[in-house]
Scaffold this active site. Sequence first.
Site, PDB file in Angstrom:
ATOM      1  N   ASP A   6       0.860  -1.188   0.000  1.00 34.43           N
ATOM      2  CA  ASP A   6       0.000   0.000   0.000  1.00 34.43           C
ATOM      3  C   ASP A   6       0.892   1.232   0.000  1.00 34.43           C
ATOM      4  OD1 ASP A   6      -2.996   0.860   0.391  1.00 34.43           O
ATOM      5  OD2 ASP A   6      -1.792   2.228   1.584  1.00 34.43           O
ATOM      6  N   GLU A   8       0.904   5.748  -0.073  1.00 31.89           N
ATOM      7  CA  GLU A   8       0.236   7.052  -0.033  1.00 31.89           C
ATOM      8  C   GLU A   8       0.990   7.966  -0.987  1.00 31.89           C
ATOM      9  OE1 GLU A   8      -2.552   7.204   1.474  1.00 31.89           O
ATOM     10  OE2 GLU A   8      -2.310   5.267   2.481  1.00 31.89           O
ATOM     11  N   HIS A 144      -5.947   5.007   5.709  1.00 37.50           N
ATOM     12  CA  HIS A 144      -5.259   5.921   4.792  1.00 37.50           C
ATOM     13  C   HIS A 144      -3.806   6.173   5.194  1.00 37.50           C
ATOM     14  CE1 HIS A 144      -8.903   6.510   2.563  1.00 37.50           C
ATOM     15  NE2 HIS A 144      -9.538   7.016   3.607  1.00 37.50           N
ATOM     16  N   ASP A 149      -3.294   0.182   6.094  1.00 39.70           N
ATOM     17  CA  ASP A 149      -4.051  -0.347   4.954  1.00 39.70           C
ATOM     18  C   ASP A 149      -3.422  -1.627   4.407  1.00 39.70           C
ATOM     19  OD1 ASP A 149      -5.821   1.712   5.189  1.00 39.70           O
ATOM     20  OD2 ASP A 149      -5.189   2.807   3.404  1.00 39.70           O
TER      21      ASP A 149
END
Length: 451
Positions: A6, A8, A144, A149
């Site tokens: 994951d 960001e 998030h 996540d």
Amino acid sequence: MYAIVDIETTGGHASANGITEIAIYVYDGRELVQHYETLVNPGIPIPYYITTLTGISNEMVAEAPPFSAVAPMIFSLLKDNIFVAHNVNFDYSFVKYHLLEAGFDLQSKKLCTVRLGRKIFPGLPSYSLGNICRHFQIPINGRHRASGDAEATMKLFGLLLQHDTANAIAAVLKGGSKEQFLPPNLPPEQVKALPSDPGVYYFHDQKGKVVYVGKARDLKKRVNSHFTGNNPGRQRQNFLRTIHSITFQPTATELMACILESVEIKRLWPPFNTSQKHIEFRYGFYLFEDQSGYLRLAIEKRRKHSHPVHSFNLLVDGHRMLRTLIREFELCPKLCFMQKDEGTCAGITAQTCHGACRREEEPVVYNARVMAAINYLQQQQPSVTIIDKGLQPGEKSCILMEKGKFYGMGYFPEHLVADQLAIREYLTPYPENETIIGLLRPYATGISGDL
């Protein structure tokens, strides 16, 4: 081994945005083998709305390593493992792009837990990470954020492995499978159901609205071509995320598909179509009767829903054609607005005007020549009747353009092939446009096909 990933980011597409955080959980299908996470300095400011969503601020990443510094470690964790993520094409496109920028070429098999969730747990109200984890009571320790996540995705993937009684995961990983390239919200059975025939296809969003129209010689092959590769551009990523379903309309020939595509783009104006969204014929000859009863030809810009007797793009072309009509049919340049001063009519001087501008010629006599000029102009335009194979046995297809104007197309019983008047009744009228006329002009004039 699986690498559950994951990230960001600073935005929605890799080519103009950076990664701010990445987490990788190496998982053997039963337990966690290795865990790696780090903040990343993206090299560009983090937008305020991203900080609001993730909690990652510019201050937090100021001392973090750039992606190039952590790229060797990330590549070592991913290169020999299967890349797994929720909406995998998003994460994979970012990681692959930035690894390539750092000198590493990632070529991993991929698994999408959104797509697998739809297969293994069909019928859930939502497959977003938050909702599906809530459904299965999987806690997310830091929504998030990359680590929270990724950990939740790993637990979800474990459930998918346990309940995969139909071997959906193995089918996706099988060599030659194209499913891993499909958009996460697109049911694969809709792609599999596409025929290898000509036609027009429609991509729809979540609400069913058409967002893209395309034509194809081979519907299955063309639709699949949209989903190959990992283009990191914003438009492509937005496009893939938007697609939720596909419908299609078969046609007997590729030419019919090209025409129908053009009609549908003009009708639906889909947001992801860029071609054919331009100004069409910009000018036209307009016919009207003045207060004295004389028919007048005027060049004007085309207006929506207007009906000129002839259309053209360049003003200079219109002036040239109108001068020719004035000369050949002895029309008055003043009544055609080609002479706008108060002086003597140039047509009278040249002995081509018979005094209509002075009301010395009866309107009925002058108007007859105007109509003859219009008829001549229209007769010069090509007529096309293209007869070809039909969609079903026992039928033929027909495309019809009459005197430069596209009438329509459709299918008729093949026993009527010699009766053009009867064929016309079977055709569906369509609005014409410049693209369609351009497609048909090479076939002018007359009848073509396998009569």
